[in-house]
Design a protein around this motif. Structure first.
Motif, PDB file in Angstrom:
ATOM      1  N   GLN A 133      -7.353 -18.482  14.056  1.00 50.13           N
ATOM      2  CA  GLN A 133      -8.330 -18.916  15.053  1.00 50.13           C
ATOM      3  C   GLN A 133      -8.775 -17.736  15.917  1.00 50.13           C
ATOM      4  OE1 GLN A 133      -7.263 -22.578  17.220  1.00 50.13           O
ATOM      5  NE2 GLN A 133      -5.806 -23.012  15.579  1.00 50.13           N
ATOM      6  N   THR A 134      -7.823 -16.862  16.262  1.00 52.96           N
ATOM      7  CA  THR A 134      -8.160 -15.686  17.057  1.00 52.96           C
ATOM      8  C   THR A 134      -9.061 -14.740  16.271  1.00 52.96           C
ATOM      9  OG1 THR A 134      -6.076 -15.822  18.268  1.00 52.96           O
ATOM     10  CG2 THR A 134      -7.204 -13.700  18.284  1.00 52.96           C
ATOM     11  N   ILE A 135      -8.741 -14.507  14.994  1.00 51.46           N
ATOM     12  CA  ILE A 135      -9.578 -13.658  14.155  1.00 51.46           C
ATOM     13  C   ILE A 135     -10.990 -14.232  14.061  1.00 51.46           C
ATOM     14  CG2 ILE A 135      -9.906 -12.814  11.791  1.00 51.46           C
ATOM     15  CD1 ILE A 135      -6.841 -12.681  11.565  1.00 51.46           C
ATOM     16  N   ALA A 136     -11.090 -15.534  13.896  1.00 52.15           N
ATOM     17  CA  ALA A 136     -12.404 -16.177  13.814  1.00 52.15           C
ATOM     18  C   ALA A 136     -13.198 -15.961  15.100  1.00 52.15           C
ATOM     19  CB  ALA A 136     -12.231 -17.674  13.536  1.00 52.15           C
ATOM     20  N   SER A 151     -16.503 -13.426  15.248  1.00 51.63           N
ATOM     21  CA  SER A 151     -17.763 -14.095  15.614  1.00 51.63           C
ATOM     22  C   SER A 151     -18.368 -13.459  16.851  1.00 51.63           C
ATOM     23  CB  SER A 151     -17.514 -15.594  15.852  1.00 51.63           C
ATOM     24  OG  SER A 151     -17.084 -16.240  14.681  1.00 51.63           O
ATOM     25  N   ASP A 152     -17.530 -13.184  17.854  1.00 49.25           N
ATOM     26  CA  ASP A 152     -18.023 -12.535  19.070  1.00 49.25           C
ATOM     27  C   ASP A 152     -18.588 -11.157  18.760  1.00 49.25           C
ATOM     28  OD1 ASP A 152     -17.247 -14.721  20.514  1.00 49.25           O
ATOM     29  OD2 ASP A 152     -15.439 -13.812  21.358  1.00 49.25           O
ATOM     30  N   SER A 153     -17.901 -10.405  17.880  1.00 51.13           N
ATOM     31  CA  SER A 153     -18.351  -9.059  17.549  1.00 51.13           C
ATOM     32  C   SER A 153     -19.724  -9.081  16.878  1.00 51.13           C
ATOM     33  CB  SER A 153     -17.335  -8.369  16.633  1.00 51.13           C
ATOM     34  OG  SER A 153     -17.785  -7.084  16.249  1.00 51.13           O
ATOM     35  N   LYS A 154     -19.892  -9.963  15.882  1.00 49.13           N
ATOM     36  CA  LYS A 154     -21.158 -10.011  15.147  1.00 49.13           C
ATOM     37  C   LYS A 154     -22.303 -10.529  16.007  1.00 49.13           C
ATOM     38  CE  LYS A 154     -22.007  -9.564  11.215  1.00 49.13           C
ATOM     39  NZ  LYS A 154     -22.629  -8.467  10.457  1.00 49.13           N
ATOM     40  N   SER A 155     -22.002 -11.422  16.960  1.00 49.33           N
ATOM     41  CA  SER A 155     -23.061 -11.979  17.799  1.00 49.33           C
ATOM     42  C   SER A 155     -23.398 -11.091  18.990  1.00 49.33           C
ATOM     43  CB  SER A 155     -22.649 -13.371  18.297  1.00 49.33           C
ATOM     44  OG  SER A 155     -21.477 -13.296  19.097  1.00 49.33           O
ATOM     45  N   THR A 156     -22.459 -10.217  19.379  1.00 46.93           N
ATOM     46  CA  THR A 156     -22.670  -9.365  20.558  1.00 46.93           C
ATOM     47  C   THR A 156     -23.110  -7.964  20.182  1.00 46.93           C
ATOM     48  OG1 THR A 156     -20.973 -10.594  21.775  1.00 46.93           O
ATOM     49  CG2 THR A 156     -21.588  -8.430  22.633  1.00 46.93           C
ATOM     50  N   VAL A 163     -11.222  -2.254  -4.718  1.00 50.49           N
ATOM     51  CA  VAL A 163     -12.542  -2.596  -4.186  1.00 50.49           C
ATOM     52  C   VAL A 163     -13.378  -1.328  -4.113  1.00 50.49           C
ATOM     53  CG1 VAL A 163     -13.766  -3.394  -2.128  1.00 50.49           C
ATOM     54  CG2 VAL A 163     -11.699  -4.574  -2.878  1.00 50.49           C
ATOM     55  N   GLU A 164     -14.556  -1.365  -4.707  1.00 45.50           N
ATOM     56  CA  GLU A 164     -15.398  -0.169  -4.755  1.00 45.50           C
ATOM     57  C   GLU A 164     -15.987   0.146  -3.384  1.00 45.50           C
ATOM     58  OE1 GLU A 164     -19.160   1.706  -7.291  1.00 45.50           O
ATOM     59  OE2 GLU A 164     -18.602  -0.401  -7.532  1.00 45.50           O
ATOM     60  N   SER A 165     -16.549  -0.865  -2.717  1.00 49.94           N
ATOM     61  CA  SER A 165     -17.118  -0.655  -1.383  1.00 49.94           C
ATOM     62  C   SER A 165     -17.252  -1.994  -0.685  1.00 49.94           C
ATOM     63  CB  SER A 165     -18.480   0.046  -1.460  1.00 49.94           C
ATOM     64  OG  SER A 165     -19.439  -0.811  -2.062  1.00 49.94           O
ATOM     65  N   PHE A 166     -17.303  -1.967   0.625  1.00 49.37           N
ATOM     66  CA  PHE A 166     -17.491  -3.175   1.425  1.00 49.37           C
ATOM     67  C   PHE A 166     -17.926  -2.765   2.821  1.00 49.37           C
ATOM     68  CE2 PHE A 166     -13.286  -1.749   2.400  1.00 49.37           C
ATOM     69  CZ  PHE A 166     -12.967  -2.204   3.673  1.00 49.37           C
ATOM     70  N   THR A 167     -18.345  -3.732   3.627  1.00 51.96           N
ATOM     71  CA  THR A 167     -18.670  -3.474   5.022  1.00 51.96           C
ATOM     72  C   THR A 167     -17.668  -4.212   5.897  1.00 51.96           C
ATOM     73  OG1 THR A 167     -20.220  -5.348   5.079  1.00 51.96           O
ATOM     74  CG2 THR A 167     -21.133  -3.166   4.576  1.00 51.96           C
ATOM     75  N   ALA A 168     -17.298  -3.602   6.998  1.00 50.67           N
ATOM     76  CA  ALA A 168     -16.307  -4.184   7.903  1.00 50.67           C
ATOM     77  C   ALA A 168     -16.958  -4.563   9.224  1.00 50.67           C
ATOM     78  CB  ALA A 168     -15.168  -3.185   8.141  1.00 50.67           C
ATOM     79  N   ILE A 169     -16.386  -5.553   9.890  1.00 45.49           N
ATOM     80  CA  ILE A 169     -16.864  -5.982  11.207  1.00 45.49           C
ATOM     81  C   ILE A 169     -16.194  -5.135  12.276  1.00 45.49           C
ATOM     82  CG2 ILE A 169     -16.958  -7.901  12.849  1.00 45.49           C
ATOM     83  CD1 ILE A 169     -16.982  -9.805  10.474  1.00 45.49           C
TER      84      ILE A 169
END
Length: 399
Positions: free
Chosen positions: A184-187, A191-196, A327-333
Motif C-alpha cells: 500500500q505504501t509503494i502504491a 502514484s504521488d511521484s508520477k502525479s507530482t 531485462v534489456e531495458s526499462f524505465t523506473a519511477i
C-alpha cells in the motif's frame, strides 16, 4: 518518532535496547523501529540518561510524536511527558487532543491473549479482522509472523447436502489478495511521484567491454568475499558523474533546489514483502571496493531488518538494476524527493562496430528518469553521457 524515509507516516517500536535509568551515548542504537517497509535501528541523537520510555513496544506512533526522553545525568524528567502505560495501575487520564492519534494497542481478548505473534502480525490481524487463534504460526516456537497473516485463508463453510448445486463445468473462481502495508505504501509513493513530478526519459547504450574486463581483473586480485558487481560499477560511475552534474543530486523545493554535497546513492532491493531503497552514503569518498563491501552489507542487513536510520532516510539519488533478471531495458519511477533515478538493464553480448569492423561486444542499456522541474532534456543527456564515458573508460573508477 523519527521520519525514516520520505513516505513514512508512523512507526512502531519493536524493541527498546535501553531501559529507564541507563546511560545513552550519542549514536548508540537505542531502539528497533518498524516502518511500513523495514525494521530500522534508531540511534540516539544525543547522549545522557534514558529518563523515560513513552512509546510502548508494539504500538504504532505517528511521526513526530514523543517516544522517549533522554535527560542529562541528575536531571529530572519534564512533567509534560505522560508516564508509560501500566495496566496494573488502572486507566490513565485522558490525554489532550493531538493532531494525529497513534494506533491503539490491541485489546486483550480470549481469542488471542495467549497467542505468540509479532507486533506487525497483530496489527495486520486487527486490520483484516482475523482471529489469531485460527492462524498457524511458522516463526520460532510457533510465533505468528507477518507472512503467516498475509498467507492466511479464512475457512469456508461447506454447503449442506440439500443445498449443494448440481455438478456443472468448473469455472475458475475470482480471488481477493489483500495488499500488505508495504505494498500500500509503494502504491501511494509511486502514484504521488508520477502525479507530482513530470517524468521524462533518456536512454543510452553503453559499451561495457572495458568495464567488465576491469571488474574481472579486480575480482581476480581481491578477496572472494568482496567481489565487485556490475551494480557496484554503476554506483561508482554515478558518483563520479554527479560531481559534475550536481542538479541530479538535489531535491526540488518549490522555488529552489536543495543541492546535496554528499552523494548518498540508494539501490533498489527486492525483499519478499516488497521493494525498499536504502543507500550507500558518502559514495564520493569511497573507493570501488569500499562501495562493493558497503553494498553487500546493506543488502544483508536489509534482508535481516537491521538497517540504520541514515541509510533509509538520507538517499539523494537512486539506481534500480534489473540486469540479473535478463531485462534489456526499462524505465523506473523517481523516488521522491529525488531528482532522478537510473534504470540499468543486463550486460549482453551484441554485434558492435569498432573502427569500421563488425565485432562481438558487451553492451548495456541505461535509462535515466528525470524530474523536468529540476533539469531539461539536454542536461539529462549530458549527465547520462558522462556516466557512459566513465564506464567506457573505467580507469577513473579506481582513482
Amino acid at each position: 518518532m523519527p521520519q525514516m524515509g520520505y513516505d513514512m507516516r508512523e512507526g512502531t517500536v519493536v524493541r527498546w535496547h535501553k531501559q529507564e535509568g541507563e546511560t545513552v551515548d550519542r549514536g548508540e542504537v537505542i531502539a528497533d523501529i518498524e516502518t511500513d517497509k523495514a525494521t530500522v535501528e534508531f540511534e540516539a541523537y544525543t547522549g545522557g540518561v534514558m529518563g523515560r520510555i513513552v512509546a510502548e513496544a508494539g504500538v504504532a506512533v505517528p511521526v513526530g510524536e514523543l517516544i522517549a526522553i533522554i535527560t542529562e545525568p541528575g536531571e529530572s524528567v519534564p512533567e509534560l511527558a505522560a508516564p508509560p502505560a501500566n495496566p496494573a495501575a488502572g486507566p490513565a487520564p485522558t490525554p489532550a487532543p493531538v493532531a494525529a492519534d497513534p494506533e491503539p494497542a490491541a485489546p486483550a481478548s480470549p481469542s488471542d491473549g495467549g497467542v505468540r505473534a509479532s507486533p506487525i502480525a497483530r496489527r495486520l490481524a486487527r486490520e483484516r479482522d482475523i482471529d489469531l487463534a485460527l492462524v498457524a504460526g511458522t516463526g520460532p516456537n510457533g510465533r505468528i509472523t507477518e507472512r503467516d497473516i498475509e498467507n492466511y485463508q479464512a475457512p469456508v463453510d461447506a454447503p449442506s447436502p440439500a443445498s449443494a448445486p448440481v455438478a456443472t463445468a468448473a469455472v475458475p473462481a475470482d480471488t481477493r489478495i489483500d495488499l500488505s502495508r508495504m505494498r500500500q505504501t509503494i502504491a501511494r509513493v509511486t502514484s504521488d511521484s508520477k502525479s507530482t513530478a513530470p517524468h521524462f526519459y533518456v536512454t543510452a547504450e553503453i559499451d561495457m567491454g572495458k568495464a567488465m574486463s576491469l571488474r574481472r581483473d579486480v575480482n581476480d586480485a581481491s578477496d572472494p568475499e568482496n567481489r565487485v558487481s556490475v551494480n557496484d560499477l554503476m554506483v561508482k560511475a554515478c558518483a563520479l558523474a554527479l560531481a559534475g552534474h550536481p542538479k541530479f543530486n538535489s531535491f526540488f523545493r518549490g522555488d529552489h533546489l536543495e543541492v546535496h554535497g554528499a552523494m548518498n546513492i540508494g539501490i533498489a532491493i527486492a525483499l519478499e514483502s516488497g521493494l525498499i531503497l536504502p543507500g550507500v552514503n558518502n559514495c564520493e569518498s569511497k573507493s570501488l571496493l569500499q562501495i562493493a563491501a558497503a553494498t553487500k552489507d546493506l543488502i544483508a542487513r536489509a534482508n535481516s531488518g537491521t538497517l540504520r536510520n541514515e541509510e533509509y532516510s538520507s538517499t539523494t539519488f537512486s539506481i534500480s538494476n534489473m540486469g540479473m533478471f535478463d531485462v534489456e531495458s526499462f524505465t523506473a519511477i523517481i523516488y521522491p524527493p529525488h531528482a532522478a533515478i537510473l534504470a540499468v538493464g543486463s550486460v549482453r553480448q551484441q554485434p558492435v562496430v569498432r573502427d569500421g569492423e563488425l565485432a562481438v561486444g558487451q553492451t548495456m542499456k541505461a535509462t535515466l528518469s528525470t524530474d523536468h522541474r529540476v533539469a531539461d532534456g539536454a542536461e539529462a543527456a549530458q549527465f547520462l553521457m558522462e556516466i557512459k564515458r566513465v564506464l567506457q573508460n573505467p580507469v577513473s573508477l579506481l582513482l
